[in-house]
Motif scaffolding. Structure first.
Motif, mmCIF file in Angstrom:
data_model
loop_
_atom_site.group_PDB
_atom_site.id
_atom_site.type_symbol
_atom_site.label_atom_id
_atom_site.label_comp_id
_atom_site.label_asym_id
_atom_site.label_seq_id
_atom_site.Cartn_x
_atom_site.Cartn_y
_atom_site.Cartn_z
ATOM 1 N N UNK B 233 5.607 -30.040 -25.828
ATOM 2 C CA UNK B 233 6.190 -30.240 -24.497
ATOM 3 C C UNK B 233 7.600 -30.828 -24.622
ATOM 4 N N UNK B 234 7.740 -31.713 -25.592
ATOM 5 C CA UNK B 234 9.051 -32.310 -25.832
ATOM 6 C C UNK B 234 10.061 -31.220 -26.212
ATOM 7 N N UNK B 235 9.614 -30.295 -27.083
ATOM 8 C CA UNK B 235 10.509 -29.211 -27.512
ATOM 9 C C UNK B 235 10.889 -28.289 -26.350
ATOM 10 N N UNK B 236 10.080 -28.305 -25.309
ATOM 11 C CA UNK B 236 10.418 -27.491 -24.131
ATOM 12 C C UNK B 236 11.067 -28.374 -23.071
ATOM 13 N N UNK B 237 11.567 -29.507 -23.505
ATOM 14 C CA UNK B 237 12.296 -30.395 -22.604
ATOM 15 C C UNK B 237 11.441 -30.863 -21.418
ATOM 16 N N UNK B 238 10.133 -30.933 -21.646
ATOM 17 C CA UNK B 238 9.176 -31.355 -20.614
ATOM 18 C C UNK B 238 9.259 -30.513 -19.343
ATOM 19 N N UNK B 239 9.662 -29.257 -19.526
ATOM 20 C CA UNK B 239 9.685 -28.337 -18.380
ATOM 21 C C UNK B 239 8.262 -28.100 -17.881
ATOM 22 N N UNK B 240 7.320 -28.129 -18.810
ATOM 23 C CA UNK B 240 5.920 -27.918 -18.464
ATOM 24 C C UNK B 240 5.115 -29.144 -18.884
ATOM 25 N N UNK B 241 4.025 -29.385 -18.182
ATOM 26 C CA UNK B 241 3.172 -30.509 -18.552
ATOM 27 C C UNK B 241 2.164 -30.062 -19.607
ATOM 28 N N UNK B 242 1.560 -31.044 -20.248
ATOM 29 C CA UNK B 242 0.496 -30.784 -21.226
ATOM 30 C C UNK B 242 -0.629 -29.975 -20.573
ATOM 31 N N UNK B 243 -0.911 -30.363 -19.338
ATOM 32 C CA UNK B 243 -1.960 -29.705 -18.577
ATOM 33 C C UNK B 243 -1.662 -28.208 -18.415
ATOM 34 N N UNK B 244 -0.397 -27.905 -18.099
ATOM 35 C CA UNK B 244 -0.007 -26.500 -17.929
ATOM 36 C C UNK B 244 -0.129 -25.742 -19.243
ATOM 37 N N UNK B 245 0.243 -26.417 -20.325
ATOM 38 C CA UNK B 245 0.185 -25.762 -21.626
ATOM 39 C C UNK B 245 -1.263 -25.410 -21.990
ATOM 40 N N UNK B 246 -2.169 -26.369 -21.737
ATOM 41 C CA UNK B 246 -3.569 -26.114 -22.092
ATOM 42 C C UNK B 246 -4.189 -25.057 -21.185
ATOM 43 N N UNK B 247 -3.728 -25.027 -19.937
ATOM 44 C CA UNK B 247 -4.237 -23.990 -19.031
ATOM 45 C C UNK B 247 -3.769 -22.619 -19.517
ATOM 46 N N UNK B 248 -2.514 -22.561 -19.962
ATOM 47 C CA UNK B 248 -1.991 -21.293 -20.494
ATOM 48 C C UNK B 248 -2.742 -20.901 -21.765
ATOM 49 N N UNK B 249 -3.124 -21.896 -22.564
ATOM 50 C CA UNK B 249 -3.881 -21.598 -23.782
ATOM 51 C C UNK B 249 -5.187 -20.875 -23.438
ATOM 52 N N UNK B 250 -5.899 -21.404 -22.446
ATOM 53 C CA UNK B 250 -7.153 -20.753 -22.033
ATOM 54 C C UNK B 250 -6.893 -19.359 -21.485
#
Lengths: 306, 394
Positions: B233-250
């Motif tokens: 998330x840091x590498x994406x400049x916190x544009x997305x939240x952890x929650x969003x990332x995990x949702x995208x993973x699923x």
């Protein structure tokens, strides 16, 4: 995706409260076919789905591409979040009405013909050889998860699940049958693909007997029942990494296997003993079992007939 | 017209099905660096892998591989034959020319077994196998499964362009480098991205997130050490939240139905280069060209082995190293692996040549920079790349 799954698959009945959770029979509303839905709840931390789950399910998917006739089809997989700590992974398998347990129960006396047993065994070992050559072990092989279609086709089910479920199992006091467990598992020693061969041996005997071979009530009792048949193994074969000492068991000599499996022929008895070998390293492999004279016999017979 | 050096021949037969998940990942230069602080070890239960007893014989697979191996070996191409004969390299390595066997006919008869041996040695050298007994089966499996890993067309959903995709891939190449992941992880990540773009509905705003999730999943499949999601998330400049990332993973896992298998073109490249006894510089140049193919949207229609073969051919043509009899003979043997049609290979070579000629001036130049380092023998700055297209007669 949760709603997508529940729309596409319409639950029909609960078909088992297996060790790993409830299994549902459902109808695929797209194809009209019946499927078996198995859900695994995996704990998820801040880093998403555990690596082990991702890899194991990916491996099952890859096996699926080979379309092996003796392995149950995995049709779909879906992951849905249940809470911040838990994700539900739903595996959609083809549904087969009958397992080997009911198949044996439905067989009228005097039981299965020797040819029928041989055919079932060959298919069972083919499926196992396929899994083993892909480094997948079943770990919980028993008549309940060996499916038999109405055409007599054997399909292994629930393989590889043990590993996907393992984190879940650690939390649940599950009752799993000990009857098909090999000595190395009962002794909590290291184990690998030979575990499935032991279970296959127990099932082989059960096909003749129409009742289980070793019906232990605890790990020690189960081991005792095993040694009554195969004899107490020599000290040098006893695994060194286990807590249970060989001294806990009374010295027993092996008894003829035909005392327990009366109808088996000579080659069958020899193969059975190679499967029920105490030392997992000396136990026959699935591929070598398929090459055993017990099977070749029938081939040559049918060849001469035709 | 330029030749690829790989020969046209009969198509690949449907090779028998067999799985390989057992290969140990290649050790890459990118992996040579130590782990970073934010990394955490992956806890994977190795119990299944560790004491598995090797089956001494796998009858049904073996039988089938004998039946099907024919399809991947081609008859010698005219050029290859003349190069063998004209160079008079009869005193080449023993492996290629056993004593008392002269003339093309007997040589041709030898190719399958020579090639098989070379493939086995190469796979072992590349650390792709644990046991040479299974090497040929594994190679046949690689050849067969890789055919599933190309796309029928290069079309993207309407709101994405090739340029957008290239920017995303270029960024992923940079993240991949920061993470010190293995090269396999990059190739898998881009493959997952290519599939996801076609199977999952994503808005332009979530494109970066999708790319990162593909890299994360590829790492979960290939890497021993994983970055923390918070680091991503840091590498994406916190544009997305952890929650969003995990949702995208699923979402990606469901969209791809958990199918993460892939045969990276890099494995074919290293395998071919090893059989062909290519110099380190040729290999680095080919790796550079192959990585450039990730940025080219039109390359998704080609199979991994075709991309690898084309990158290697182009690399040889650009570098123009003086030929040696041993080198030419080894190249001929490598060429007897059916890589693809002459047309397909030339098409790829043209795409790669034009990409390499423009690489330094592009906005998407992460690969150019990566391969301009001394460790990679400065291949991306090679002057020959400027007019590589001319080499191909375009």
């Amino acid at each position: 995706m949760a709603h997508v799954t529940s729309i596409q698959y319409e639950p029909v009945a609960e078909i088992g409260g297996g060790a790993y959770g409830t299994v549902y029979k459902a109808r695929d509303t797209e194809s009209g076919k019946f499927v078996a839905l198995k859900s695994v709840r995996v704990p998820t931390d801040q880093n998403g789905l555990p690596v082990s789950t991702v890899r194991e399910v990916a491996l099952l998917r890859r096996l699926e591409q080979f379309d092996h006739p003796n392995v149950v089809r995995l049709m779909d997989v879906c992951a849905t979040q249940r809470s911040n700590q838990e994700t539900k992974v739903t595996l959609v398998f083809e549904h087969v009405d009958q397992d080997l347990k009911t198949y044996l129960e439905r067989t009228p006396a005097p039981g299965l013909s020797p040819d029928c047993i041989k055919d079932l065994m060959r298919q069972l070992l083919c499926g196992l050889a396929f899994l083993h050559s892909n480094r997948v072990m079943h770990r919980d092989l028993k008549p309940e998860n060996i499916l038999v279609t109405s055409q007599g086709q054997v399909k292994l089910a629930d393989f590889g699940l043990a590993r996907i479920y393992s984190c879940h199992m650690a939390l649940t006091p599950v009752v799993v049958t000990l009857w098909y467990r090999p000595p190395e598992v009962l002794l909590q020693s290291t184990y690998a693909t030979p575990v499935d061969i032991w279970s296959t041996g127990c099932i082989f005997a059960e096909m003749f007997r129409r009742k289980p071979l070793f019906c232990g009530e605890s790990e020690v009792d189960q081991l005792g029942k095993i040694f009554e048949v195969i004899g107490l193994p020599p000290e040098e074969e006893w695994p060194t990494d286990v807590t249970l000492s060989r001294k806990n068991f009374s010295p027993l000599m092996p008894r003829p296997i035909t005392d327990f499996v009366a109808e088996i022929n000579e080659q069958g008895a020899e193969l059975l003993l190679k499967m029920l070998t105490f030392d997992p390293l000396k136990r026959i492999s699935a591929l070598n079992a398929l090459e055993h004279s017990y099977f070749q016999d029938e081939e040559t017979l049918t060849q001469t007939k035709s | 017209m330029a030749r690829t050096g790989f020969c046209d021949s009969k198509p690949l037969l449907d090779l028998h099905k067999k799985v390989d998940e057992r290969r140990a990942p290649l050790r890459m230069w990118a992996n040579a660096c130590g782990p970073l602080d934010r990394w955490q070890p992956v806890e994977v239960d190795e119990s299944r892998v560790a004491p598995v007893k090797k089956e001494p014989e796998r009858r049904w697979e073996r039988r089938l591989s004998i039946q099907t191996s024919e399809g991947i070996i081609m008859g010698f191409h005219e050029d290859s034959q003349t190069c063998l004969a004209a160079d008079g390299c009869v005193e080449g390595p023993v492996l290629l020319y056993p004593h008392g066997l002269q003339g093309l006919h007997s040589l041709q008869a030898l190719v399958p077994s020579l090639l098989r041996r070379e493939v086995e040695i190469a796979l072992e050298k590349l650390n792709l196998i644990w046991d040479r007994t299974y090497a040929w089966d594994m190679f046949l499996d690689m050849m067969r499964t890789q055919t599933w890993h190309s796309f029928p067309n290069a079309d993207l959903p309407r709101h994405f362009t090739d340029a957008t995709r290239a920017v995303l891939v270029d960024w992923l190449i940079q993240v991949h480098e920061i993470m010190h992941f293995q090269d396999e992880t990059l190739y898998l990540a881009i493959h997952l991205l290519n599939r996801s773009l076609r199977q999952i509905k994503v808005t332009t705003a979530n494109l970066q997130l999708l790319g990162m999730v593909c890299l994360f999943l590829a790492a979960k499949k290939e890497e021993c050490l994983l970055p923390e999601v918070s680091g991503l998330c840091y590498l994406m400049d916190h544009t997305y939240t952890r929650h969003q990332l995990l949702r995208m993973e699923r979402k990606v896992l469901c969209g791809l139905k958990f199918d993460l298998s892939y045969t990276p073109p890099l494995h074919f490249l290293l395998l071919l280069a090893s059989i062909a006894r290519c110099s380190a510089k040729v290999v680095w140049m080919a790796r550079y060209l192959l990585e450039l193919s990730l940025l080219e949207g039109q390359c998704v229609v080609f199979q991994p082995v075709q991309l690898a073969g084309a990158a290697l051919c182009l690399s040889r043509q650009v570098l123009q190293e003086p030929p040696t009899p041993e080198g030419e003979a080894a190249w001929c043997l490598a060429s007897s692996i059916h890589v693809g049609s002459e047309t397909a290979l030339l098409r790829i070579m043209q795409i790669l040549a034009s990409a390499a000629a423009k690489a330094h001036g592009r906005e998407t130049c992460a690969t150019f920079i990566k391969f301009s380092s001394p460790e990679t023998m400065h291949v991306s700055r090679h002057l020959g790349l400027k007019n590589a297209s001319a080499l191909l007669g375009v």
